[in-house]
Design a protein around this motif. Structure first.
Motif, mmCIF file in Angstrom:
data_model
loop_
_atom_site.group_PDB
_atom_site.id
_atom_site.type_symbol
_atom_site.label_atom_id
_atom_site.label_comp_id
_atom_site.label_asym_id
_atom_site.label_seq_id
_atom_site.Cartn_x
_atom_site.Cartn_y
_atom_site.Cartn_z
ATOM 1 N N LYS A 34 0.832 -1.212 0.000
ATOM 2 C CA LYS A 34 0.000 0.000 0.000
ATOM 3 C C LYS A 34 0.862 1.256 0.000
ATOM 4 O O LYS A 34 0.565 2.235 -0.677
ATOM 5 C CB LYS A 34 -0.923 0.008 1.229
ATOM 6 N N LYS A 35 1.939 1.209 0.773
ATOM 7 C CA LYS A 35 2.835 2.372 0.844
ATOM 8 C C LYS A 35 3.520 2.583 -0.511
ATOM 9 O O LYS A 35 3.621 3.709 -1.008
ATOM 10 C CB LYS A 35 3.860 2.160 1.954
ATOM 11 N N LEU A 36 3.959 1.487 -1.118
ATOM 12 C CA LEU A 36 4.598 1.591 -2.441
ATOM 13 C C LEU A 36 3.611 2.156 -3.462
ATOM 14 O O LEU A 36 3.962 3.014 -4.273
ATOM 15 C CB LEU A 36 5.102 0.212 -2.893
ATOM 16 N N GLN A 37 2.378 1.695 -3.375
ATOM 17 C CA GLN A 37 1.344 2.170 -4.297
ATOM 18 C C GLN A 37 1.066 3.657 -4.082
ATOM 19 O O GLN A 37 0.991 4.431 -5.046
ATOM 20 C CB GLN A 37 0.064 1.353 -4.068
ATOM 21 N N ALA A 38 0.991 4.045 -2.812
ATOM 22 C CA ALA A 38 0.738 5.454 -2.479
ATOM 23 C C ALA A 38 1.875 6.339 -2.982
ATOM 24 O O ALA A 38 1.679 7.502 -3.331
ATOM 25 C CB ALA A 38 0.563 5.606 -0.968
ATOM 26 N N GLU A 39 3.074 5.757 -3.049
ATOM 27 C CA GLU A 39 4.233 6.528 -3.499
ATOM 28 C C GLU A 39 4.405 6.471 -5.023
ATOM 29 O O GLU A 39 5.428 6.893 -5.550
ATOM 30 C CB GLU A 39 5.500 6.028 -2.785
ATOM 31 N N GLY A 40 3.423 5.907 -5.698
ATOM 32 C CA GLY A 40 3.441 5.997 -7.164
ATOM 33 C C GLY A 40 3.833 4.735 -7.913
ATOM 34 O O GLY A 40 3.836 4.720 -9.137
ATOM 35 N N LYS A 41 4.184 3.666 -7.178
ATOM 36 C CA LYS A 41 4.515 2.411 -7.871
ATOM 37 C C LYS A 41 3.238 1.729 -8.337
ATOM 38 O O LYS A 41 2.202 1.820 -7.677
ATOM 39 C CB LYS A 41 5.241 1.448 -6.913
ATOM 40 N N LYS A 42 3.341 1.025 -9.430
ATOM 41 C CA LYS A 42 2.221 0.207 -9.853
ATOM 42 C C LYS A 42 2.286 -1.122 -9.108
ATOM 43 O O LYS A 42 3.332 -1.789 -9.144
ATOM 44 C CB LYS A 42 2.275 -0.039 -11.362
ATOM 45 N N VAL A 43 1.244 -1.465 -8.413
ATOM 46 C CA VAL A 43 1.193 -2.731 -7.683
ATOM 47 C C VAL A 43 -0.011 -3.502 -8.204
ATOM 48 O O VAL A 43 -1.154 -3.099 -8.002
ATOM 49 C CB VAL A 43 1.084 -2.516 -6.158
ATOM 50 N N PHE A 44 0.267 -4.593 -8.947
ATOM 51 C CA PHE A 44 -0.797 -5.401 -9.569
ATOM 52 C C PHE A 44 -0.599 -6.870 -9.280
ATOM 53 O O PHE A 44 0.461 -7.397 -9.595
ATOM 54 C CB PHE A 44 -0.816 -5.178 -11.084
ATOM 55 N N PRO A 45 -1.582 -7.590 -8.731
ATOM 56 C CA PRO A 45 -2.891 -7.089 -8.330
ATOM 57 C C PRO A 45 -2.760 -6.055 -7.218
ATOM 58 O O PRO A 45 -1.791 -6.065 -6.457
ATOM 59 C CB PRO A 45 -3.614 -8.342 -7.850
ATOM 60 N N GLN A 46 -3.755 -5.184 -7.108
ATOM 61 C CA GLN A 46 -3.741 -4.093 -6.149
ATOM 62 C C GLN A 46 -3.895 -4.629 -4.717
ATOM 63 O O GLN A 46 -4.647 -5.573 -4.493
ATOM 64 C CB GLN A 46 -4.879 -3.118 -6.449
ATOM 65 N N PRO A 47 -3.198 -3.966 -3.756
ATOM 66 C CA PRO A 47 -3.303 -4.438 -2.365
ATOM 67 C C PRO A 47 -4.736 -4.484 -1.854
ATOM 68 O O PRO A 47 -5.085 -5.370 -1.063
ATOM 69 C CB PRO A 47 -2.447 -3.434 -1.581
ATOM 70 N N GLU A 48 -5.569 -3.564 -2.302
ATOM 71 C CA GLU A 48 -6.964 -3.575 -1.819
ATOM 72 C C GLU A 48 -7.725 -4.797 -2.334
ATOM 73 O O GLU A 48 -8.647 -5.282 -1.690
ATOM 74 C CB GLU A 48 -7.694 -2.259 -2.154
ATOM 75 N N VAL A 49 -7.319 -5.318 -3.479
ATOM 76 C CA VAL A 49 -7.933 -6.548 -3.996
ATOM 77 C C VAL A 49 -7.393 -7.754 -3.210
ATOM 78 O O VAL A 49 -8.143 -8.654 -2.827
ATOM 79 C CB VAL A 49 -7.653 -6.713 -5.510
ATOM 80 N N LEU A 50 -6.086 -7.733 -2.950
ATOM 81 C CA LEU A 50 -5.488 -8.824 -2.165
ATOM 82 C C LEU A 50 -6.129 -8.908 -0.788
ATOM 83 O O LEU A 50 -6.327 -9.995 -0.250
ATOM 84 C CB LEU A 50 -3.974 -8.614 -2.022
ATOM 85 N N GLU A 51 -6.447 -7.739 -0.238
ATOM 86 C CA GLU A 51 -7.051 -7.676 1.094
ATOM 87 C C GLU A 51 -8.402 -8.413 1.126
ATOM 88 O O GLU A 51 -8.708 -9.108 2.089
ATOM 89 C CB GLU A 51 -7.258 -6.209 1.459
#
Lengths: 373, 373
Positions: free
Chosen positions: A79-96
């Protein structure tokens, strides 16, 4: 070319790496095991825990896109990496949503996605109060993987087997078949499914034992299964691959069993039987590339190659030459040093245009190829 | 599992490594270029010259089997390793015949294998004395590779282009098509061919420009081409892969042009279009394993992706996304850092069941995907 960070370095990672080599994608893999399947073949390999916040956060710093091969990872770091502009796929909110089977199940209900009835339980007491709901599967909310965290409760007599942690009771389904559809979605919203497959689970170990592709179901069932998979992916908004495991009930209903937000055991045959493999498709999806053609060019079966019962130690493969002498038999070894009873050590894909011959070859190779120590 | 030593670390090595990962075969690759395509993905990579006796001899010490991805290697070292009990496949004595195009050509004649007429020449003087043999191709005995070492001499006016070193004059063939068959042979004598393919060469650079598989030829021609390939492999006694390039003359004769004792550009499409790829087949052959089913499950075309003329420097790929959006188009990048005009930087496989649509896609992707700097 973009740099792809991969949390996990197991067999799914290994097959993803092989596919990534086609497009010369630089992959950096993270795994706690220095002997993990990815260790020797990853362009970059880091030893460390994908469950540890600092490790994951540091690992992601020089990546353009971060993805996973196992869903049990540190979400806060992602989530922190995503907030800092990295693309995180699948998204942490989906993993949650998916990491916790209780939230996952609630998600289906909230989104009108067909699934079996369930009750959330926080304690043995809750389960005792729902004895009339049995026979049911008791599933641990968090931490289950590869057959662990699932327990059948047939009647009150099984109560001692129930989980004490937050879990759920899922109505046991009198199903005709277990089927699965892998669906991919990229960030532009493009969605594509693989053909429906049919899974036969090991009666004791709750692992996929055999798989046939395509599933022997009507076009109508196939279409309906794909539609459910597409809806699930779209409603989750996932970017990447989603493996949707479903029950086909005896009265022709399709119910979602559970999903995995990644490449999956039910798609290994696609390497040998489909124009685009699930691994290439996952890469295309997370890198924002157009999705590939998922058409099957061959009928296929897949068998997991599990460590033989009674053997623990450095893995040895018996019957390899004999297996390779059967036309259309393609073993795939994960390269794990140590075998244990029922550990996934590899899989075997069999291709054959004749279904009877396909089934005969599967039985033959299952008797022939053994992992011992 | 056996340890396989691989002389060379280029694109053929890279694709061989990917195939080796399926069976968890430990490959150690040798290449003088620390940035060679195999460098980052080989389980073991050694920087050094495969032309140097000591380097090759030392390199082979801890290998069970030694193979090649380029034929221009130090044969003395391979002979010594073989004499000391190592398995060297293809065998150095076979490489010796093939490395020198003069000996190779003589071999066809001595073994009644069909090939075009030729004259061995040691000097320009020899060539001048055979002006009436022109038009002919002047081929350097040793050291030619990828279009170098071949020169067309149409008439006396071209004499200044002739090679001064030992070479041969080969009668120019008025051919209808250039076809190729890849054949594999293991040490037990098992032999299998891939379906005949059709190659279209670049008119100037003498590189395979397009390839169609299967070739548009009659079953009779296909069978005859396979028979010639099998005879050539058997007479050479080669263990490993042999790519046999042939001319189909306008009057329906098949003549061997030349052979390569390894995986070959005319077989790259097998990764996407055949049940067993040429790379997996090479591994099976040199490791003494049963050969795989070479049946094509799809019609395919292959185009080499050459560095654009006018660009030298760090490679960039234009039009990748657009290319991937065409269904059935699968680019493969070799991962070479530096592009140069006409350098082989990758290839693109196109699969499509309709031949017209296949050809249209090939043209489209050739216009779309470019390697620039």
């Amino acid at each position: 070319m973009q740099k792809l960070g991969l949390l996990g370095g197991g067999q799914l990672g290994k097959m993803l790496l092989q596919a990534a080599m086609d497009l010369d994608i630089h992959v950096k893999s993270l795994d706690p095991d220095p002997d993990a399947p990815c260790a020797k073949i990853a362009p970059e390999f880091v030893v460390g825990s994908f469950l540890d916040f600092d490790t994951v956060y540091q690992f992601g710093q020089d990546c353009d896109v971060i993805t996973i091969e196992i869903e049990n990872v540190n979400l806060e770091a992602l989530k922190k990496l995503q907030a800092e502009g990295k693309k995180v796929f699948p998204q942490p909110e989906v993993l949650e949503i998916i990491q916790d089977k209780r939230i996952q199940k609630q998600f289906y209900q909230d989104n009108n996605l067909p699934t079996s009835d369930f009750i959330l339980t926080d304690s043995i007491e809750d389960i005792k109060q729902n004895i009339d709901f049995l026979p049911a599967f008791n599933k641990l909310g968090k931490g289950g993987y590869d057959g662990r965290g699932v327990q059948k409760l047939s009647s009150e007599a099984d109560i001692s087997l129930a989980f004490t942690e937050p879990s759920l009771l899922e109505k046991a389904i009198d199903f005709d078949k277990e089927i699965a559809v892998i669906v991919a979605r990229n960030e532009h919203g493009e969605i594509k499914t693989f053909p429906t497959v049919e899974c036969v689970f090991h009666p004791v170990h709750n692992l996929v034992e055999y798989l046939f592709a395509p599933a022997e179901v009507s076009t109508q069932i196939h279409d309906e299964a794909c539609k459910i998979a597409i809806e699930t992916a779209a409603k989750l908004g996932i970017v990447g691959l989603l493996a949707v495991e479903m029950f086909l009930t005896k009265d022709g209903q399709i119910l979602i069993n559970e999903v995995a937000p990644r490449t999956h055991n039910s798609g290994h045959h696609t390497i040998r039987a489909n124009h685009t493999s699930q691994f290439e498709q996952h890469l295309r999806a997370v890198l924002g590339l157009p999705l590939g053609d998922t058409t099957a060019h061959s009928k296929a079966a897949m068998v997991n190659l599990l460590g033989e019962d009674g053997f623990t130690g450095e893995a040895k493969y018996q019957g390899m030459e004999e297996s390779l002498s059967i036309s259309g038999v393609y073993p795939f070894l994960y390269g794990k040093k140590i075998t244990k009873p029922f550990r996934k050590m590899g899989h075997i894909t069999v291709v054959d245009e004749d279904l009877e011959s396909l089934k005969a070859k599967v039985s033959k190779v299952k008797e022939t190829l053994k992992v011992v120590a």
